[in-house]
Each structure stands twice: as structure tokens, then as C-alpha cells.
Design a protein around this motif. Structure first.
Motif, PDB file in Angstrom:
ATOM      1  N   THR A 117       0.828  -1.209   0.000  1.00 21.17           N
ATOM      2  CA  THR A 117       0.000   0.000   0.000  1.00 21.17           C
ATOM      3  C   THR A 117       0.862   1.258   0.000  1.00 21.17           C
ATOM      4  O   THR A 117       0.640   2.176  -0.800  1.00 21.17           O
ATOM      5  CB  THR A 117      -0.948  -0.001   1.214  1.00 21.17           C
ATOM      6  OG1 THR A 117      -1.730  -1.200   1.197  1.00 21.17           O
ATOM      7  CG2 THR A 117      -1.867   1.206   1.193  1.00 21.17           C
ATOM      8  N   SER A 118       1.852   1.306   0.859  1.00 19.61           N
ATOM      9  CA  SER A 118       2.685   2.511   0.940  1.00 19.61           C
ATOM     10  C   SER A 118       3.500   2.706  -0.339  1.00 19.61           C
ATOM     11  O   SER A 118       3.667   3.848  -0.786  1.00 19.61           O
ATOM     12  CB  SER A 118       3.595   2.472   2.170  1.00 19.61           C
ATOM     13  OG  SER A 118       4.501   1.397   2.092  1.00 19.61           O
ATOM     14  N   THR A 119       3.967   1.623  -0.951  1.00 19.03           N
ATOM     15  CA  THR A 119       4.713   1.733  -2.217  1.00 19.03           C
ATOM     16  C   THR A 119       3.803   2.268  -3.318  1.00 19.03           C
ATOM     17  O   THR A 119       4.211   3.135  -4.103  1.00 19.03           O
ATOM     18  CB  THR A 119       5.303   0.373  -2.616  1.00 19.03           C
ATOM     19  OG1 THR A 119       6.213  -0.046  -1.599  1.00 19.03           O
ATOM     20  CG2 THR A 119       6.040   0.450  -3.939  1.00 19.03           C
ATOM     21  N   THR A 120       2.577   1.788  -3.369  1.00 18.82           N
ATOM     22  CA  THR A 120       1.616   2.267  -4.370  1.00 18.82           C
ATOM     23  C   THR A 120       1.316   3.746  -4.158  1.00 18.82           C
ATOM     24  O   THR A 120       1.313   4.538  -5.108  1.00 18.82           O
ATOM     25  CB  THR A 120       0.314   1.444  -4.309  1.00 18.82           C
ATOM     26  OG1 THR A 120       0.622   0.071  -4.530  1.00 18.82           O
ATOM     27  CG2 THR A 120      -0.687   1.920  -5.349  1.00 18.82           C
ATOM     28  N   VAL A 121       1.088   4.131  -2.916  1.00 20.31           N
ATOM     29  CA  VAL A 121       0.773   5.529  -2.605  1.00 20.31           C
ATOM     30  C   VAL A 121       1.953   6.437  -2.940  1.00 20.31           C
ATOM     31  O   VAL A 121       1.772   7.509  -3.528  1.00 20.31           O
ATOM     32  CB  VAL A 121       0.345   5.688  -1.131  1.00 20.31           C
ATOM     33  CG1 VAL A 121       0.260   7.158  -0.732  1.00 20.31           C
ATOM     34  CG2 VAL A 121      -0.987   4.992  -0.894  1.00 20.31           C
TER      35      VAL A 121
END
Length: 120
Positions: A86-90
Motif C-alpha cells: 500500500t505505501s509503495t503504491t501511494v
């Protein structure tokens, strides 16, 4: 977190059980607003649109969960995997491009659907 807060909507695409884990741990966070729609996909997957405030609540909850020494190693591993994806996508979101109409990519939590593990 500021980038996540700037997102109006992002979709989680994952197995129903993975969404259940996210919901179970994040639903009590102050900014979490449960999705109104959960779109069932093939093979037990769901597509779940969430708001920026809910995205922030998910990230904050998963960040804490993966570091909670009172949780099982399995729970910590699941939280870490979901948080990392999730954090990589964001972080990859270009908010200026999104404001010009470029779609925000979904958070896809499944290796066979193209999500590589962001951590070595």
C-alpha cells in the motif's frame, strides 16, 4: 501520509480475506469510513474503493500492527506485506497528474497479479 491524505479515492484489489484483515484492524480508526461498495471479482477477490482519510487510517493501523510485539508473527507478517504494498503504491502516485485526470492505480495485494514484494 500527506500524499495518502491527498487522494480522493483509491481501490484495493485483493482477496476477500485480505480485505477482511484490513477491515478488522482499521475499522476502529478515527478516519476509517467503511466502503459502501465491495465489488466481488473472480477467484475470491474484491475491489474496494476507499477515500483518502480511510487510506490514512489503513496505513496508520497497519504500520502499528506490524510492530506490535503482542501480535502473532503471522499477523505482523500480514500487516507488513499489506503496508509495504500500500505505501509503495501511494508513494508512486503523482498527485498533480491525478488532478489533471490521470487515474490513480489500485493497490493490488497479490503477487500473481503483478505486485512484486517491495522489500528484498
Amino acid at each position: 501520509m500527506e500524499k495518502a491524505a491527498g487522494v480522493s479515492s483509491i481501490t484495493f484489489t485483493c482477496h476477500f480475506d485480505t480485505w477482511g484483515f484490513i477491515y478488522k484492524h482499521a475499522h476502529e480508526a478515527g478516519n476509517f469510513n467503511g466502503p459502501k461498495v465491495v465489488d466481488e471479482q473472480p477467484d475470491g477477490f474484491v475491489a474496494v474503493p476507499v477515500s483518502g482519510p480511510t487510506l490514512v487510517a489503513v496505513l496508520e493501523t497497519l504500520w502499528r500492527e506490524q510492530r506490535n510485539k503482542y501480535r502473532s508473527a503471522g499477523n505482523r507478517a500480514i500487516a507488513k506485506r499489506i503496508y509495504d504494498v500500500t505505501s509503495t503504491t501511494v508513494e508512486a502516485i503523482d498527485l498533480e497528474a491525478a488532478e489533471r485526470g490521470t487515474p490513480i492505480p489500485p493497490v493490488v495485494i497479490d503477487a500473481k497479479h503483478g505486485t512484486a514484494d517491495p522489500q528484498p
